[in-house]
Enzyme design. Structure first.
Site, PDB file in Angstrom:
ATOM      1  N   LYS A  82       1.221  -1.545   0.305  1.00  0.00           N
ATOM      2  CA  LYS A  82       0.243   0.243  -0.333  1.00  0.00           C
ATOM      3  C   LYS A  82       1.038   0.975   0.309  1.00  0.00           C
ATOM      4  CE  LYS A  82      -3.367   2.255   2.133  1.00  0.00           C
ATOM      5  NZ  LYS A  82      -4.611   2.001   3.905  1.00  0.00           N
ATOM      6  N   SER A 157      -9.234   2.168   3.039  1.00  0.00           N
ATOM      7  CA  SER A 157      -8.287   2.062   1.904  1.00  0.00           C
ATOM      8  C   SER A 157      -7.424   1.874   1.037  1.00  0.00           C
ATOM      9  CB  SER A 157      -8.008   3.606   2.681  1.00  0.00           C
ATOM     10  OG  SER A 157      -7.036   3.077   3.835  1.00  0.00           O
ATOM     11  N   SER A 181     -10.233  -0.568   7.118  1.00  0.00           N
ATOM     12  CA  SER A 181      -9.466  -0.011   5.794  1.00  0.00           C
ATOM     13  C   SER A 181      -8.704  -1.476   5.028  1.00  0.00           C
ATOM     14  CB  SER A 181      -7.965   1.389   5.509  1.00  0.00           C
ATOM     15  OG  SER A 181      -8.924   2.126   5.638  1.00  0.00           O
TER      16      SER A 181
END
Lengths: 471, 70
Positions: A82, A157, A181
């Site tokens: 990420k 996210s 997330s």
């Protein structure tokens, strides 16, 4: 021509093939790179990648293996990271225009541990700007699209990691979780993810959103793969780690009937198609010998208020300097939340933390009667990209709030929570099942997830491309 | 449960920001920020935001809890 069948295998299967010499690391990486090149334009999952470098590293792994050297448990396994984890070989932007840091002095601690175990970082994945949102619609690099239907969001996210796994561009990925997330995009994309107990995994080198709620964690296509990844990622020197408990997962056996608490009442409303999959999952657990017991947790609205107050206060505290220097570089929706956070008083923040302490203790008492809580990760399947509000069971919430609807609970309480696929909704989009445990029971949860996945194959389903309309 | 809705308005937000020396926001952004504050604070109720005279311990006790229960 790459062997794409390799991309449907789990980490343990790939490792066995490489260990026995049936497949090289280069062949494994080449297969996943092929999928990445096929599907990344449609999904926007990766915002930076380097196929050549990954293939070169795979060749190094193959050469080392040929010397008989002992290899790490993730040797030759491609990994997506990420974009809020610092990495030496890729820029880190947190999906924003605000942070374009100079190359860091080192990888994030977790990335370093995974590399030491042999993982090959393929690239950085898209995310909701600064992780301050759970839809993945807002990113300086554009929205991430759901591989099951590219008209829908992934959830966020860590949406890029979720999409990359669903499209089998990688077998392993990293996410971070402040209100769901990791679990939200795992549910939205039909893959698996675990938010570890607070402080079990180092957050060093991971750009924060809210440091008393944040957790770094792995995402993969099965609970078994999550166990492999988490075993490597766990920060054995960290303040939250307790080796004796973490190393001994109590996988439920026929000797002891598993008890699962199912929270009900205010704050646990569901869309009908999600309810149907969730009820089927309960039946599967019952067939596996578990007892599923409805349980009132209470205080959900109060807990949600405390979570929001802590989140906004801490996020704004981190961003004060950027806000004064580069306010116009934020996406409007992210800046709005940060400016709102400036209006929360210190007294409100402290009282929210104080409430949290008692809330967590009361929740722990309720949970002590169970092996885990079972609940849907999301009350809905992934909304359309332009869907602003959702309506279910008498409630009407924004797309954003529907994503964190129940997931925030594990962050407020610092508890481990796992999301695994448990079916599909009426639009052909995945439904996620969440298992939440008491502090430190991360590997127990994975054991329960593995048990569920011995009886189901939802986690093995993959989308068919092109996926521009509902199947 | 007694709820106390947020009292922030466009005017009070502008005045507050001015008093702190923060840059002026566009009227559209000011409006969005007020909505966002209400979205956070309208959930407030006495149960959460009245510590009942007890001191707020913040983070350290939670870390203690983590260690104890780990």
């Amino acid at each position: 021509m790459a062997d794409l069948s390799l991309t449907h295998k789990e980490i343990s299967e790939l490792s066995a093939l490489m260990l026995s010499g049936q497949v090289s690391a280069r062949e494994v990486v080449a297969a996943f790179v092929s999928n990445l090149e096929l599907h990344n334009v449609a999904t926007n999952a990766f915002i930076a990648f380097d196929a050549e470098k990954a293939l070169a590293r795979a060749s190094t792994v193959d050469a080392l293996r040929g010397t008989g050297k002992t290899m790490g448990v993730l040797s030759g396994i491609p990994l997506a990271v990420k974009d809020n984890y610092l990495t030496l070989d890729f820029p880190t932007t947190a999906g924003s225009r605000v942070y374009d840091a100079n190359p860091p002095k080192s990888d994030a601690r977790t990335v370093a541990l995974l590399r030491e175990a042999g993982a090959i970082v393929l690239g950085k994945t898209n995310m909701h700007e600064w992780a301050y949102g759970a839809t993945n619609k807002i990113s300086a690099k554009g929205p991430t699209r759901n591989p099951w239907n590219t008209q829908h969001i992934t959830g966020g996210s860590s949406g890029g990691s979720g999409a990359a796994l669903a499209a089998r561009m990688v077998p392993a990925a990293l996410g971070s979780d402040t209100g769901g997330s990791i679990r939200v995009p795992a549910a939205g994309c039909g893959v698996c993810g675990i938010k570890p107990s607070y402080d079990f995994v180092s957050r060093e080198g991971v750009l924060p959103l809210s440091w008393t709620l944040d957790a770094a964690g792995p995402m993969a296509t099965s609970a078994r793969d999550l166990r492999i990844l988490l075993s490597v990622m766990i920060d054995k020197a960290g303040p939250g780690f307790n080796g004796s408990k973490a190393d001994k997962a109590r996988t439920p056996t026929a000797k002891r009937k598993m008890r699962l608490g199912m929270p009900i009442g205010l704050g646990f409303e569901l869309a009908n198609d999600v309810r149907s999959s969730f009820e089927s999952a309960q039946e599967i657990f019952t067939d596996l010998g578990a007892e599923v017991v409805p349980v009132e947790t209470g205080e959900m609205m109060e807990g949600f208020a405390a979570w929001k107050t802590i989140l906004h206060s801490e996020a704004t505290a981190f961003h004060v300097k950027f806000l004064s220097e580069r306010a116009n570089d934020y996406a409007d929706s992210v800046r709005t939340q940060l400016e709102a956070g400036r209006c929360i008083t210190a007294a409100d923040y402290l009282n929210a933390q104080q409430f949290r302490r008692g809330f967590n203790d009361r929740l722990d008492v309720v949970m002590s009667a169970f092996d885990a809580f079972i609940l849907p990760t999301l009350p809905v399947t992934a909304p359309l990209l332009d869907e602003e509000f959702l309506h279910f069971e008498g409630v009407s919430v924004s797309a954003q709030d529907s994503m964190t609807y129940v997931a925030w609970l594990a962050n407020l309480a610092g508890l481990p929570a796992l999301s695994i696929p448990c079916g599909f909704g009426k639009q052909g989009l995945p439904v996620g099942l969440m298992l939440m445990g008491r502090f430190g029971t991360d590997f127990d949860l994975l054991g329960i997830g593995e048990l569920f996945q011995t009886a189901t194959d939802w986690h093995r389903r993959t989308p068919t491309f092109p996926s521009h309309s509902s199947p | 449960m007694k709820k106390t809705p947020s009292t922030w308005t466009l005017q009070s937000l502008q005045a507050y920001r001015k008093s702190r020396g923060w840059p002026e926001l566009s009227s559209a952004m000011t409006e969005k920020v007020v909505v966002a504050i209400h979205d956070i604070q309208d959930h407030y109720d006495d149960k959460v935001f009245d510590s009942g005279g007890e001191p707020a311990f913040l983070f350290q006790p939670m870390m203690g809890r983590v260690r104890n229960n780990g």
